[in-house]
Design a protein around this motif. Structure first.
Motif, PDB file in Angstrom:
ATOM      1  N   ARG A 304       0.471  -1.470   0.099  1.00  0.00           N
ATOM      2  CA  ARG A 304       0.258   0.492   0.333  1.00  0.00           C
ATOM      3  C   ARG A 304       0.928   1.215  -0.281  1.00  0.00           C
ATOM      4  NH1 ARG A 304      -3.704  -2.672   4.038  1.00  0.00           N
ATOM      5  NH2 ARG A 304      -5.681  -3.806   2.905  1.00  0.00           N
ATOM      6  N   MET A 305       1.955   0.931   0.863  1.00  0.00           N
ATOM      7  CA  MET A 305       2.350   2.399   0.697  1.00  0.00           C
ATOM      8  C   MET A 305       3.608   2.406  -0.522  1.00  0.00           C
ATOM      9  SD  MET A 305       4.669   2.684   4.688  1.00  0.00           S
ATOM     10  CE  MET A 305       5.261   0.847   5.102  1.00  0.00           C
ATOM     11  N   HIS A 306       3.816   1.383  -1.210  1.00  0.00           N
ATOM     12  CA  HIS A 306       4.384   1.527  -2.363  1.00  0.00           C
ATOM     13  C   HIS A 306       3.619   2.470  -3.306  1.00  0.00           C
ATOM     14  CE1 HIS A 306       6.641  -1.430  -5.779  1.00  0.00           C
ATOM     15  NE2 HIS A 306       7.289   0.038  -6.113  1.00  0.00           N
ATOM     16  N   LYS A 307       1.894   2.149  -3.574  1.00  0.00           N
ATOM     17  CA  LYS A 307       1.662   2.211  -4.872  1.00  0.00           C
ATOM     18  C   LYS A 307       1.299   3.127  -4.444  1.00  0.00           C
ATOM     19  CE  LYS A 307      -2.988   1.477  -6.636  1.00  0.00           C
ATOM     20  NZ  LYS A 307      -4.180   1.054  -6.303  1.00  0.00           N
ATOM     21  N   ALA A 308       0.991   4.236  -2.815  1.00  0.00           N
ATOM     22  CA  ALA A 308       1.146   5.928  -2.309  1.00  0.00           C
ATOM     23  C   ALA A 308       2.512   6.574  -2.916  1.00  0.00           C
ATOM     24  CB  ALA A 308       0.660   5.777  -1.307  1.00  0.00           C
ATOM     25  N   VAL A 309       2.966   5.637  -2.783  1.00  0.00           N
ATOM     26  CA  VAL A 309       4.489   6.387  -3.098  1.00  0.00           C
ATOM     27  C   VAL A 309       4.831   6.410  -4.847  1.00  0.00           C
ATOM     28  CG1 VAL A 309       6.988   6.647  -3.400  1.00  0.00           C
ATOM     29  CG2 VAL A 309       5.758   6.209  -1.053  1.00  0.00           C
ATOM     30  N   THR A 310       4.663   5.943  -5.651  1.00  0.00           N
ATOM     31  CA  THR A 310       4.155   5.769  -7.066  1.00  0.00           C
ATOM     32  C   THR A 310       3.186   7.028  -7.080  1.00  0.00           C
ATOM     33  OG1 THR A 310       4.698   3.665  -7.018  1.00  0.00           O
ATOM     34  CG2 THR A 310       4.111   4.388  -8.751  1.00  0.00           C
ATOM     35  N   VAL A 311       2.019   7.358  -6.801  1.00  0.00           N
ATOM     36  CA  VAL A 311       1.188   7.776  -7.023  1.00  0.00           C
ATOM     37  C   VAL A 311       1.546   9.676  -6.962  1.00  0.00           C
ATOM     38  CG1 VAL A 311      -1.449   9.070  -7.471  1.00  0.00           C
ATOM     39  CG2 VAL A 311      -0.718   6.370  -6.944  1.00  0.00           C
ATOM     40  N   MET A 312       2.106   9.367  -6.310  1.00  0.00           N
ATOM     41  CA  MET A 312       2.958  11.384  -5.010  1.00  0.00           C
ATOM     42  C   MET A 312       3.888  11.190  -6.275  1.00  0.00           C
ATOM     43  SD  MET A 312       2.473  11.438  -1.528  1.00  0.00           S
ATOM     44  CE  MET A 312       2.775   9.373  -0.960  1.00  0.00           C
ATOM     45  N   MET A 313       4.798  10.345  -7.309  1.00  0.00           N
ATOM     46  CA  MET A 313       5.872   9.934  -7.479  1.00  0.00           C
ATOM     47  C   MET A 313       5.373  10.966  -9.462  1.00  0.00           C
ATOM     48  SD  MET A 313       8.411   7.807  -8.818  1.00  0.00           S
ATOM     49  CE  MET A 313       7.318   6.545 -10.344  1.00  0.00           C
ATOM     50  N   LEU A 314       4.053  10.323 -10.086  1.00  0.00           N
ATOM     51  CA  LEU A 314       3.876  10.253 -11.129  1.00  0.00           C
ATOM     52  C   LEU A 314       3.264  12.175 -10.590  1.00  0.00           C
ATOM     53  CD1 LEU A 314       1.945   7.343 -12.202  1.00  0.00           C
ATOM     54  CD2 LEU A 314       3.779   7.830 -12.834  1.00  0.00           C
ATOM     55  N   LYS A 315       2.779  12.031  -9.876  1.00  0.00           N
ATOM     56  CA  LYS A 315       2.409  13.913  -9.831  1.00  0.00           C
ATOM     57  C   LYS A 315       3.749  14.763 -10.024  1.00  0.00           C
ATOM     58  CE  LYS A 315      -2.072  13.151  -6.910  1.00  0.00           C
ATOM     59  NZ  LYS A 315      -2.614  13.773  -6.254  1.00  0.00           N
ATOM     60  N   LEU A 316       5.209  14.067  -8.959  1.00  0.00           N
ATOM     61  CA  LEU A 316       5.707  15.042  -9.070  1.00  0.00           C
ATOM     62  C   LEU A 316       6.352  15.351 -10.581  1.00  0.00           C
ATOM     63  CD1 LEU A 316       6.880  14.400  -5.633  1.00  0.00           C
ATOM     64  CD2 LEU A 316       6.131  16.533  -5.978  1.00  0.00           C
ATOM     65  N   GLU A 317       6.594  13.786 -10.483  1.00  0.00           N
ATOM     66  CA  GLU A 317       7.560  13.830 -12.291  1.00  0.00           C
ATOM     67  C   GLU A 317       6.507  15.076 -13.135  1.00  0.00           C
ATOM     68  OE1 GLU A 317       8.967   9.224 -12.506  1.00  0.00           O
ATOM     69  OE2 GLU A 317       7.117  10.111 -13.729  1.00  0.00           O
ATOM     70  N   ALA A 318       5.063  15.102 -13.284  1.00  0.00           N
ATOM     71  CA  ALA A 318       4.480  15.356 -14.018  1.00  0.00           C
ATOM     72  C   ALA A 318       5.118  17.331 -14.480  1.00  0.00           C
ATOM     73  CB  ALA A 318       2.960  15.571 -14.263  1.00  0.00           C
ATOM     74  N   GLN A 319       5.018  17.710 -12.665  1.00  0.00           N
ATOM     75  CA  GLN A 319       5.277  18.881 -12.969  1.00  0.00           C
ATOM     76  C   GLN A 319       7.132  19.504 -12.896  1.00  0.00           C
ATOM     77  OE1 GLN A 319       4.769  19.831  -7.937  1.00  0.00           O
ATOM     78  NE2 GLN A 319       2.758  18.565  -7.882  1.00  0.00           N
ATOM     79  N   VAL A 320       7.912  18.406 -13.217  1.00  0.00           N
ATOM     80  CA  VAL A 320       8.886  18.819 -12.898  1.00  0.00           C
ATOM     81  C   VAL A 320       9.544  18.325 -14.414  1.00  0.00           C
ATOM     82  CG1 VAL A 320      11.874  17.238 -12.896  1.00  0.00           C
ATOM     83  CG2 VAL A 320      10.059  18.301 -10.153  1.00  0.00           C
ATOM     84  N   ILE A 321       8.455  17.598 -14.961  1.00  0.00           N
ATOM     85  CA  ILE A 321       8.716  18.137 -16.461  1.00  0.00           C
ATOM     86  C   ILE A 321       8.073  18.880 -17.097  1.00  0.00           C
ATOM     87  CG2 ILE A 321       7.334  16.851 -19.006  1.00  0.00           C
ATOM     88  CD1 ILE A 321       7.962  13.931 -16.858  1.00  0.00           C
ATOM     89  N   ALA A 322       6.800  19.059 -16.756  1.00  0.00           N
ATOM     90  CA  ALA A 322       6.478  21.072 -16.721  1.00  0.00           C
ATOM     91  C   ALA A 322       7.666  22.055 -17.132  1.00  0.00           C
ATOM     92  CB  ALA A 322       5.235  21.272 -15.570  1.00  0.00           C
ATOM     93  N   ARG A 323       8.684  21.341 -15.507  1.00  0.00           N
ATOM     94  CA  ARG A 323       9.209  22.831 -15.608  1.00  0.00           C
ATOM     95  C   ARG A 323      10.521  22.947 -15.962  1.00  0.00           C
ATOM     96  NH1 ARG A 323       8.380  22.286  -9.451  1.00  0.00           N
ATOM     97  NH2 ARG A 323      10.013  20.732  -9.265  1.00  0.00           N
ATOM     98  N   ASN A 324      10.709  22.495 -16.865  1.00  0.00           N
ATOM     99  CA  ASN A 324      11.760  21.944 -17.865  1.00  0.00           C
ATOM    100  C   ASN A 324      11.469  21.360 -19.235  1.00  0.00           C
ATOM    101  OD1 ASN A 324      14.012  21.841 -15.673  1.00  0.00           O
ATOM    102  ND2 ASN A 324      12.567  20.613 -14.427  1.00  0.00           N
ATOM    103  N   PRO A 325      11.820  22.375 -20.146  1.00  0.00           N
ATOM    104  CA  PRO A 325      11.115  21.637 -21.431  1.00  0.00           C
ATOM    105  C   PRO A 325      12.357  21.186 -21.609  1.00  0.00           C
ATOM    106  CG  PRO A 325      10.665  23.840 -21.148  1.00  0.00           C
ATOM    107  CD  PRO A 325      11.022  23.727 -19.743  1.00  0.00           C
TER     108      PRO A 325
END
Length: 657
Positions: A304-325
């Protein structure tokens, strides 16, 4: 002789240390003697991945170097079992000594024999070092006696009588254990001059923190960062995305002891959040990899922690990709491409059904936004990573003793790949408006990686550097990654195996050609048949007949699957490399069972040795990088002597010779 102002200033500074002609001349003579000694042994390891016990054994044994020296010194006249016992004693003196003592009927005789054997072995390994160097390696509390035992001249003494009298005194005053342990430590210290770690200390195996402790205690070590290292460096620097990435890997391998026991980082808030948020979720796809050392008990909470962390990681990846074209990762911000109502994802123009449509914390209108609870978890973890004194010490050590690459004694060391085009040219990668390739790209990446930790806290430069550390972990053109994509999302959410393929950089195809290895070496200013590339990162599939030796013998990949998770794929348990005064030796290792078995059953790692480069003549200190620096010092000291003799610089007070 004419002196520039700058040269004269330097000579005056040098004269503060060497105040007379006699002092400068003595140092020249000492250095010239040192330059004629054989080159010291270098030991190379790569891709340790937290396998602390195997690492410590290979470190202690110097990949078989010490056992070879024991066999040479004692010869076949000493039974193989006794030589194996002595080797184990050298590797693990504190643990093995009590066991050996308990077996002895005549402890006094055993002490005498063991000390004599260790003295002979220590004399042998110290033979390629100056007496001054050996003295500096000796412990202070008994260094004088050890020095006497190692450097006695038996044209003046009867060897047996001389040794016998000193050893009798050592035993009489109950100092035998201390001297045995000290001899063992000095032997290991003198057997290897320098240790090179070619990346990836972290992840998969159970205790990377203990590997870092061992490295920090080593006398001479350098590290070439791997992609698993830089993401931990980014986590320690305060990057929430790097922290979630580290946590995801840690949970995937059920290595919570690394974080909680090793670094004192509590995951209680995360666990409570995961247990509540994903209580009714199917977490079967998030169950940790089975490892008998860490798989005990119910793994549902970790999943369950693994899944929770994966979803947070995917959100933060989207943020980093957006600010680093300029990372050129558009399309890999997967949460922005999901149709949550339909349960599908637009994957670069192809629509796939999701294997898991359970996203209780994702707002379809703003998929990359963390919820309030996720924000609190991320903030607490950032504080915990920053306040972990041991983690910060380890990461500071990685920065101080590590780099993106290293050139040492004609060899080029790096972890991943030199990005290339399909036709074999160095790929030009554009960051911050400038395209860079080859060595220039490596130097740029090194600078950006340091910026992520050392730039002022809260500054745009620090944030940009932390984002770059994450890019180095998984970016398509990251020299530390060397693949088209890190297909974590694909493996968890898309069934089509074609979407899960990670295409290797063309580098890995081109390194079969000797011209490619020579081209890379020239790019970094190296040449000659004695120059080699030492590479890690991609496990060599020896079980399928793949060779670690590429580029006509000029490039060696020493990732052979040190980590247990790779053993089935590689068929072996890692490669190491030894570079001594005769040439380069590749060691192929079989799996290591345990330190306990090594200590109590004298079980060594089964290894095979192969000379992959034999020097045309014995390599001396003068042929090394350190030799070049010493020869430059001789030139400076010679100029200082001339300045003294011509009266340009006044001599200081004469020192006794």
């Amino acid at each position: 002789m004419q002196y520039s102002d700058e040269h004269l200033r330097y000579l005056r500074l040098l004269s503060q240390k060497y105040q007379t002609v006699a002092a400068a001349a003595s140092e020249i003579i000492r250095i010239e003697a040192l330059l004629r000694l054989p080159k010291g042994t270098e030991h190379f390891m790569s891709d340790l991945h937290g396998e602390h016990e195997a690492f410590v054994h290979i470190l202690n044994s110097a990949s078989g170097v010490i056992r070879e020296k024991i066999d040479t010194v004692l010869g076949n006249g000493v039974p193989a079992e006794e030589r194996a016992e002595l080797a184990t004693l050298v590797y693990y003196p504190n643990q093995k000594l009590p066991e050996l003592k308990a077996r002895q009927r005549d402890l006094h005789a055993w002490y005498r024999m063991t000390l004599l054997r260790l003295i002979d072995l220590c004399r042998f390994v110290s033979s390629k070092h100056t007496r001054d160097h050996v003295r500096r390696c000796l412990p202070q509390n008994c260094g004088y006696i050890l020095d006497e035992l190692l450097h006695a001249h038996f044209e003046d003494h009867d060897k047996d009588q001389y040794y016998g009298e000193i050893i009798e005194s050592i035993i009489r005053y109950d100092r035998a254990d201390a001297y045995i342990i000290r001899f063992c430590e000095v032997i290991k210290r003198l057997a290897v001059d320098r240790l090179h770690i070619v990346g990836d200390l972290f992840d998969r195996g159970p205790r990377p923190d203990r590997i870092l402790d061992s490295l920090m205690a080593h006398h001479q070590v350098d590290i070439q960062w791997g992609n698993h290292d830089v993401v931990w460096m980014g986590a320690a620097a305060g990057s929430p995305l790097c922290i979630m990435t580290v946590l995801k890997t840690t949970l995937a391998y059920n290595n919570l002891d690394t974080l909680e026991g090793g670094y004192g980082i509590s995951l209680r808030r995360l666990e409570r959040f995961a247990q509540h948020t994903y209580a009714d979720s199917d977490v079967s796809r998030w169950l940790p990899h089975a490892d008998q050392r860490t798989a005990a008990g119910d793994l549902t909470a970790a999943a369950r922690m693994h899944k929770a962390v994966t979803v947070m990681m995917l959100k933060l990846e989207a943020q980093v990709i957006a600010r680093n074209p300029d990372f050129d990762l558009q399309g890999r911000d997967f949460l922005n491409h999901i149709d949550f109502a339909a349960g599908t994802v637009d994957y670069f123009g192809t629509t796939y059904p999701l294997l898991d449509c359970d996203f209780p914390t994702v707002d379809p209108a703003n998929p990359a936004a963390l919820t309030a609870d996720e924000e609190k978890i991320a903030a607490e973890l950032v504080r915990s990573f920053a306040e972990s004194e041991r983690l910060q010490r380890h990461v500071q050590f990685l920065y101080a003793h590590g780099a993106f690459y290293k050139m040492c004694n004609g060899n080029l060391l790096y972890h991943g790949a030199v990005p290339m085009t399909e036709d074999g040219a160095f790929a030009a990668i554009r960051f911050e408006g400038t395209a860079r390739s080859g060595k220039q790209l490596f130097d740029y990446c090194d600078r950006r990686a340091r910026q992520g930790y050392s730039a002022p806290a809260g500054s745009p430069a620090r944030l940009a550097g932390q984002d770059f550390l994450w890019y180095l972990w998984c970016g398509a053109k990251s020299p530390l990654f060397g693949r088209s994509a890190m297909t974590t999302f694909e493996r968890l959410y898309i069934a089509d195996p074609a979407a899960q393929v990670e295409i290797k950089d063309p580098y890995y195809r081109h390194i079969a050609d000797p011209r490619t290895a020579e081209h890379i070496l020239r790019e970094f200013g190296l040449s000659g048949e004695g120059s080699h590339i030492v590479n890690g990162h991609v496990p060599v599939r020896a079980i399928e007949g793949e060779s670690p030796i590429k580029g006509g013998g000029r490039l060696i990949i020493i990732d052979g699957g040190f980590c247990r998770a790779y053993h089935r794929r590689t068929g072996i348990a890692g490669y190491t490399l030894v570079y001594n005064s005769r040439g380069l030796i590749l060691r192929t290792h079989q799996p290591f069972e345990s330190v306990d078995k090594a200590i109590h059953e004298d079980e060594d790692i089964a290894s095979k040795s192969e000379y992959i480069y034999t020097a045309p003549q014995r390599i001396l200190v003068r042929d090394t990088d350190e030799g070049g620096r010493k020869q430059a010092l001789i030139r400076d000291l010679t100029a200082l002597v001339e300045a003294y003799q011509s009266g340009v610089i006044a001599q200081g007070v004469a020192q006794e010779m």
